[in-house]
Design a protein around this motif. Structure first.
Motif, PDB file in Angstrom:
ATOM      1  N   PRO A 172      41.452  62.905 -26.071  1.00 47.74           N
ATOM      2  CA  PRO A 172      41.953  62.719 -27.631  1.00 47.74           C
ATOM      3  C   PRO A 172      43.311  62.761 -28.389  1.00 47.74           C
ATOM      4  O   PRO A 172      43.558  62.635 -29.188  1.00 47.74           O
ATOM      5  CB  PRO A 172      40.585  64.422 -28.186  1.00 47.74           C
ATOM      6  N   ARG A 173      44.152  63.900 -27.466  1.00 48.64           N
ATOM      7  CA  ARG A 173      45.499  63.572 -27.611  1.00 48.64           C
ATOM      8  C   ARG A 173      46.087  62.275 -27.517  1.00 48.64           C
ATOM      9  O   ARG A 173      47.492  61.915 -28.608  1.00 48.64           O
ATOM     10  CB  ARG A 173      46.137  64.549 -26.400  1.00 48.64           C
ATOM     11  N   MET A 174      45.003  61.600 -27.693  1.00 48.82           N
ATOM     12  CA  MET A 174      46.030  59.713 -26.302  1.00 48.82           C
ATOM     13  C   MET A 174      45.010  58.915 -28.143  1.00 48.82           C
ATOM     14  O   MET A 174      45.684  58.220 -28.294  1.00 48.82           O
ATOM     15  CB  MET A 174      45.235  58.988 -25.633  1.00 48.82           C
ATOM     16  N   ALA A 175      44.166  59.334 -29.109  1.00 53.02           N
ATOM     17  CA  ALA A 175      43.703  58.984 -30.126  1.00 53.02           C
ATOM     18  C   ALA A 175      44.692  57.809 -30.718  1.00 53.02           C
ATOM     19  O   ALA A 175      43.971  56.813 -31.140  1.00 53.02           O
ATOM     20  CB  ALA A 175      42.474  59.357 -30.940  1.00 53.02           C
ATOM     21  N   ASP A 179      43.936  53.475 -31.121  1.00 48.99           N
ATOM     22  CA  ASP A 179      43.851  53.014 -32.357  1.00 48.99           C
ATOM     23  C   ASP A 179      44.736  51.951 -32.670  1.00 48.99           C
ATOM     24  O   ASP A 179      44.328  50.970 -33.210  1.00 48.99           O
ATOM     25  CB  ASP A 179      44.411  54.086 -33.578  1.00 48.99           C
ATOM     26  N   VAL A 180      46.353  52.192 -32.389  1.00 46.65           N
ATOM     27  CA  VAL A 180      47.276  51.324 -32.374  1.00 46.65           C
ATOM     28  C   VAL A 180      47.041  49.626 -31.380  1.00 46.65           C
ATOM     29  O   VAL A 180      46.465  48.735 -31.774  1.00 46.65           O
ATOM     30  CB  VAL A 180      48.524  51.240 -31.464  1.00 46.65           C
ATOM     31  N   LYS A 185      44.288  44.703 -31.061  1.00 48.86           N
ATOM     32  CA  LYS A 185      43.798  43.830 -29.942  1.00 48.86           C
ATOM     33  C   LYS A 185      43.873  42.420 -30.367  1.00 48.86           C
ATOM     34  O   LYS A 185      42.760  41.803 -31.946  1.00 48.86           O
ATOM     35  CB  LYS A 185      42.635  44.464 -29.737  1.00 48.86           C
ATOM     36  N   GLU A 186      43.784  41.741 -29.427  1.00 42.28           N
ATOM     37  CA  GLU A 186      43.129  39.577 -30.007  1.00 42.28           C
ATOM     38  C   GLU A 186      42.170  39.565 -30.007  1.00 42.28           C
ATOM     39  O   GLU A 186      41.520  40.335 -28.798  1.00 42.28           O
ATOM     40  CB  GLU A 186      44.789  39.095 -29.012  1.00 42.28           C
TER      41      GLU A 186
END
Length: 187
Positions: A172-175, A179-180, A185-186
């Protein structure tokens, strides 16, 4: 164990060697209580140097039971303690009266440490050893180098069993980073 050092204090350039036993059954601190599972008597040398300095020397090994930082399994850890103190013979040299205080913060810290294990001509060896344990306490304790820890889902010790829980859940710390990546994302 309290040692009476009045004979050392009274005689200039005197040295005594005493066998000391540790009375502590566990090491207690803000981190918790850790049982001492092995302790043996050790020799402590105390010397009066020119009626000015008190030298305290000794070495001992204690085995303490500490939980592994990853799986919480108890690990026996041997702590090698070396006692090497060079103190003023008179404890009031620290200058803790109403008029004066040590000017150097390190001197003040040393004086406060002495006050914990030294009272006049008496030496509290358990408190002396307690301070030495604090200085050698391990930063990280592992049951083995490749400890796999406990499962964050079910709490199983992953060294003993494979629980089958899904570990693909992102941290969750990398959420925010996820999102970025999803946004750019292509398709």
């Amino acid at each position: 164990m309290i040692l009476d050092l009045s004979s050392v204090y009274a005689n200039r350039n005197t040295e005594e060697e005493r066998e000391v036993r540790i009375d502590m059954e566990s090491f207690r601190s803000k981190m918790g209580a850790f049982p001492i599972i092995k302790k043996e008597p050790f020799l402590l040398r105390v010397a009066n140097v020119d009626d000015q300095r008190l030298l305290i020397r000794g070495a001992l090994d204690l085995t303490v039971s500490i939980p592994c930082d990853r799986c919480l399994q108890e690990v026996p850890v041997v702590l090698h303690l070396v006692i090497d103190k060079d103190l003023p013979l008179e404890p009031d040299v620290c200058g803790f009266d109403e008029k004066s205080h040590p000017t150097d913060p390190q001197d003040e810290e040393d004086c406060l440490e002495q006050a914990a294990y030294r009272n006049g001509s008496q030496l509290d060896t358990d408190r002396l050893v307690y301070g030495e344990i604090l200085s050698v306490w391990p930063l990280k304790t592992l049951c083995r180098e490749d400890c796999r820890g406990i499962c964050s889902k079910c709490g199983a010790n992953r060294n003993e069993t494979e629980c089958g829980c899904d570990r693909s859940v992102p941290d969750p710390r990398m959420a925010a980073f996820q999102d970025v990546f999803n946004k750019f994302k292509e398709v």
